[in-house]
Design an enzyme around this catalytic site. Structure first.
Site, PDB file in Angstrom:
ATOM      1  N   LYS A   1       1.980  -5.314   0.616  1.00  0.00           N
ATOM      2  CA  LYS A   1       1.322  -4.756   0.921  1.00  0.00           C
ATOM      3  C   LYS A   1       1.267  -3.788   2.445  1.00  0.00           C
ATOM      4  O   LYS A   1       1.204  -2.172   2.806  1.00  0.00           O
ATOM      5  CB  LYS A   1      -0.193  -5.382   1.445  1.00  0.00           C
ATOM      6  CG  LYS A   1      -1.096  -5.803   0.227  1.00  0.00           C
ATOM      7  CD  LYS A   1      -2.232  -5.383   0.111  1.00  0.00           C
ATOM      8  CE  LYS A   1      -3.022  -5.762  -1.569  1.00  0.00           C
ATOM      9  NZ  LYS A   1      -4.503  -5.688  -1.915  1.00  0.00           N
TER      10      LYS A   1
ATOM     11  N   LYS B   1       2.098  -7.019 -11.898  1.00  0.00           N
ATOM     12  CA  LYS B   1       0.669  -7.368 -11.861  1.00  0.00           C
ATOM     13  C   LYS B   1       0.215  -6.412 -12.359  1.00  0.00           C
ATOM     14  O   LYS B   1       0.742  -5.359 -12.089  1.00  0.00           O
ATOM     15  CB  LYS B   1       0.678  -8.457 -10.322  1.00  0.00           C
ATOM     16  CG  LYS B   1      -1.006  -8.319 -10.896  1.00  0.00           C
ATOM     17  CD  LYS B   1      -1.088  -9.090  -9.475  1.00  0.00           C
ATOM     18  CE  LYS B   1      -1.746  -7.857  -8.500  1.00  0.00           C
ATOM     19  NZ  LYS B   1      -3.143  -8.462  -8.230  1.00  0.00           N
TER      20      LYS B   1
ATOM     21  N   LYS C   1      -5.763  -3.284 -10.046  1.00  0.00           N
ATOM     22  CA  LYS C   1      -6.609  -2.242  -9.566  1.00  0.00           C
ATOM     23  C   LYS C   1      -6.147  -0.629  -9.246  1.00  0.00           C
ATOM     24  O   LYS C   1      -6.777   0.803  -8.502  1.00  0.00           O
ATOM     25  CB  LYS C   1      -8.501  -2.413  -8.823  1.00  0.00           C
ATOM     26  CG  LYS C   1      -8.997  -3.133  -8.865  1.00  0.00           C
ATOM     27  CD  LYS C   1     -10.158  -2.750  -8.332  1.00  0.00           C
ATOM     28  CE  LYS C   1     -10.284  -4.583  -7.707  1.00  0.00           C
ATOM     29  NZ  LYS C   1     -10.107  -5.178  -6.436  1.00  0.00           N
TER      30      LYS C   1
HETATM   31  P1  ATP Z   1      -5.769  -4.576  -5.018  1.00  0.00           P
HETATM   32  O1  ATP Z   1      -4.816  -3.536  -6.630  1.00  0.00           O
HETATM   33  O2  ATP Z   1      -7.329  -3.573  -4.672  1.00  0.00           O
HETATM   34  O3  ATP Z   1      -5.111  -5.382  -4.052  1.00  0.00           O
HETATM   35  P2  ATP Z   1      -6.175  -6.638  -6.833  1.00  0.00           P
HETATM   36  O4  ATP Z   1      -6.625  -5.409  -8.607  1.00  0.00           O
HETATM   37  O5  ATP Z   1      -5.377  -7.092  -6.792  1.00  0.00           O
HETATM   38  O6  ATP Z   1      -7.216  -5.217  -5.919  1.00  0.00           O
HETATM   39  P3  ATP Z   1      -8.060  -8.379  -6.307  1.00  0.00           P
HETATM   40  O7  ATP Z   1      -9.855  -7.582  -5.446  1.00  0.00           O
HETATM   41  O8  ATP Z   1      -7.348  -8.809  -5.272  1.00  0.00           O
HETATM   42  O9  ATP Z   1      -8.065  -7.485  -7.616  1.00  0.00           O
HETATM   43  O10 ATP Z   1      -8.470  -9.114  -7.035  1.00  0.00           O
HETATM   44  C1  ATP Z   1      -9.558 -10.074  -7.490  1.00  0.00           C
HETATM   45  C2  ATP Z   1      -9.697 -10.921  -8.428  1.00  0.00           C
HETATM   46  O11 ATP Z   1      -8.651 -10.841  -9.593  1.00  0.00           O
HETATM   47  C3  ATP Z   1      -8.863 -12.521  -7.920  1.00  0.00           C
HETATM   48  O12 ATP Z   1      -8.808 -13.781  -8.315  1.00  0.00           O
HETATM   49  C4  ATP Z   1      -7.602 -11.850  -8.496  1.00  0.00           C
HETATM   50  O13 ATP Z   1      -6.043 -13.111  -8.527  1.00  0.00           O
HETATM   51  C5  ATP Z   1      -6.965 -11.435 -10.250  1.00  0.00           C
HETATM   52  N1  ATP Z   1      -6.482 -10.842 -10.345  1.00  0.00           N
HETATM   53  C6  ATP Z   1      -6.549  -9.404 -10.021  1.00  0.00           C
HETATM   54  N2  ATP Z   1      -5.436  -9.181 -11.012  1.00  0.00           N
HETATM   55  C7  ATP Z   1      -4.769  -9.767 -12.063  1.00  0.00           C
HETATM   56  C8  ATP Z   1      -4.160 -10.146 -12.928  1.00  0.00           C
HETATM   57  N3  ATP Z   1      -2.929  -8.480 -13.257  1.00  0.00           N
HETATM   58  N4  ATP Z   1      -4.206 -11.069 -13.921  1.00  0.00           N
HETATM   59  C9  ATP Z   1      -4.972 -11.712 -13.683  1.00  0.00           C
HETATM   60  N5  ATP Z   1      -5.910 -12.237 -12.345  1.00  0.00           N
HETATM   61  C10 ATP Z   1      -5.926 -10.815 -11.675  1.00  0.00           C
END
Ligand code: ATP
Ligand code: LTN
Length: 335
Positions: A117, A199, A202
């Site tokens: 980040k 990965k 969002k």
């Molecule tokens: P951002 O992009 O804003 O950092 P993010 O998509 O990584 O957000 P988070 O809110 O950080 O989402 O994560 C919420 C949950 O979803 C956490 O338990 C994280 O491990 C899980 N998660 C996020 N992305 C993935 C993915 N691609 N595959 C499986 N689990 C995921």
């Protein structure tokens, strides 16, 4: 919810940084609902974590209520589970400070999410981004959670939370339960449809890389059709076939079939047929989420009332831990 239940405690959180992706759903949120009978579940929309990256205030407010509705649509049942907004419960900020004093600078510098980040936002490497995992430890330890259902990317933060808890217990005597991560066997890391070594996230700027759980069926099918694969034209799970491996994983989770059953099903078929089948299976799986969300988000008064009630319950539960922690560290009590 039974106050004195002997069930193990589950805690998890998700940031209100946008509509949840298929990765969030498969890796975390869809499992949260499944755990509600066996465990005492506490889930939070972690808006305090979200502001470690610049957020538009009006957007954050909107996304927070939307996240509440999304989690209900994904199967969180308020008669069994506490679902609250992190900033509504003071214990998180309070415990965060105390735990900051048991976290080490060196261990925080090793967190890969911090490194990623800060590379992504070099203009704003704020202290909150650096101590993000301490606040996450506070979330978990404020409820003495036994298990934390998360995707694979959070494993390192969970290890840190355990280390902080252990260090505190060592300094001040047994206080915190050491939490364990609860990571699914299949689907713990769903990859981007456009860059399958990254990965699915969002905050990805390329909408074709991400399936949002509210995408309409035609959008879902179009995104899967465009998913990056390889030139072998054989649906099999193998090293170097990141795109196909990701699609097979997604298909396996949403259809309930094993990866080898899926390989057999598409034996001799082309990628076009396979991608269409994955898109249709995902779209069917998300149909009820889309419908329930549309109904729930229309009733803001109901959502606000649920937020209020659950914040009171979460505050009562976490206050007991805060009182204990404050006594242990030697803060003067004047009650
Ligand atoms: P951002 O992009 O804003 O950092 P993010 O998509 O990584 O957000 P988070 O809110 O950080 O989402 O994560 C919420 C949950 O979803 C956490 O338990 C994280 O491990 C899980 N998660 C996020 N992305 C993935 C993915 N691609 N595959 C499986 N689990 C995921
Ligand atoms: N850091 C997590 C979100 C999160 C969380 C938590 C997960 C904040 N607090 C407590 C589990 C338990 C993320 O970025 N996915």
């Amino acid at each position: 919810m039974q106050e004195n239940s002997t069930k193990k405690i589950i805690f998890s959180g998700i940031q209100p940084t946008g509509t949840f992706t298929l990765g969030n759903y498969i890796g975390a949120v869809s499992n949260w609902g499944k755990l509600q009978d066996e465990y005492r579940c506490i889930y939070s929309i972690v808006d305090m974590h979200a502001i470690t990256v610049r957020q538009e205030p009006a957007e954050l407010r909107k996304n927070t209520l939307a996240a509440y509705a999304l989690l209900l649509a994904c199967g969180i049942d308020l008669t069994k589970t506490i679902l609250f907004v992190q900033s509504h419960v003071k214990a998180h900020a309070e415990l965060n400070w105390v735990l900051n004093c048991s976290a080490q600078f060196g261990e925080l510098t090793r967190m890969t999410q911090f490194k990623e980040k800060s590379e992504k936002h070099p203009e704003d490497i704020n202290a909150g981004l650096f101590t993000y995992p301490v606040l996450q430890a506070a979330d978990i330890l404020a409820y003495n959670a036994d298990l934390v259902p998360v995707g694979a990317d959070q494993k390192q933060h969970l290890e840190l939370a355990r280390n902080i808890a252990q260090r505190f217990n060592h300094k001040y005597g047994d206080t915190f339960t050491l939490p364990e991560p609860y990571i699914p066997q299949t689907g713990a890391k769903i990859m981007s449809l456009q860059e399958p070594t990254q990965k699915m996230s969002k905050s990805d700027e390329n909408p074709n890389a991400v399936i949002s759980i509210l995408d309409e069926p035609d959008v879902i099918i179009r995104k899967f059709k465009r998913a990056v694969t390889d030139s072998e034209a054989c649906v099999r799970f193998a090293e170097g076939k990141d795109g196909i491996n990701n699609l097979l994983t997604i298909y396996s989770v949403v259809s309930g079939k094993s990866v080898s059953e899926a390989e057999k099903e598409f034996d001799g078929k082309g990628y076009g047929d396979f991608k269409l089948a994955v898109g249709e299976a995902v779209s069917d799986k998300l149909k009820s989420v889309r419908e329930d969300y549309a109904r729930l988000i229309a009733d803001k008064a109901y959502l606000t009332e649920c937020c209020k009630k659950s914040a009171l319950t979460a505050s009562a539960v976490s206050q007991r831990i805060i009182d204990k922690v404050y006594r242990k560290v030697g803060y003067l009590t004047v009650k």
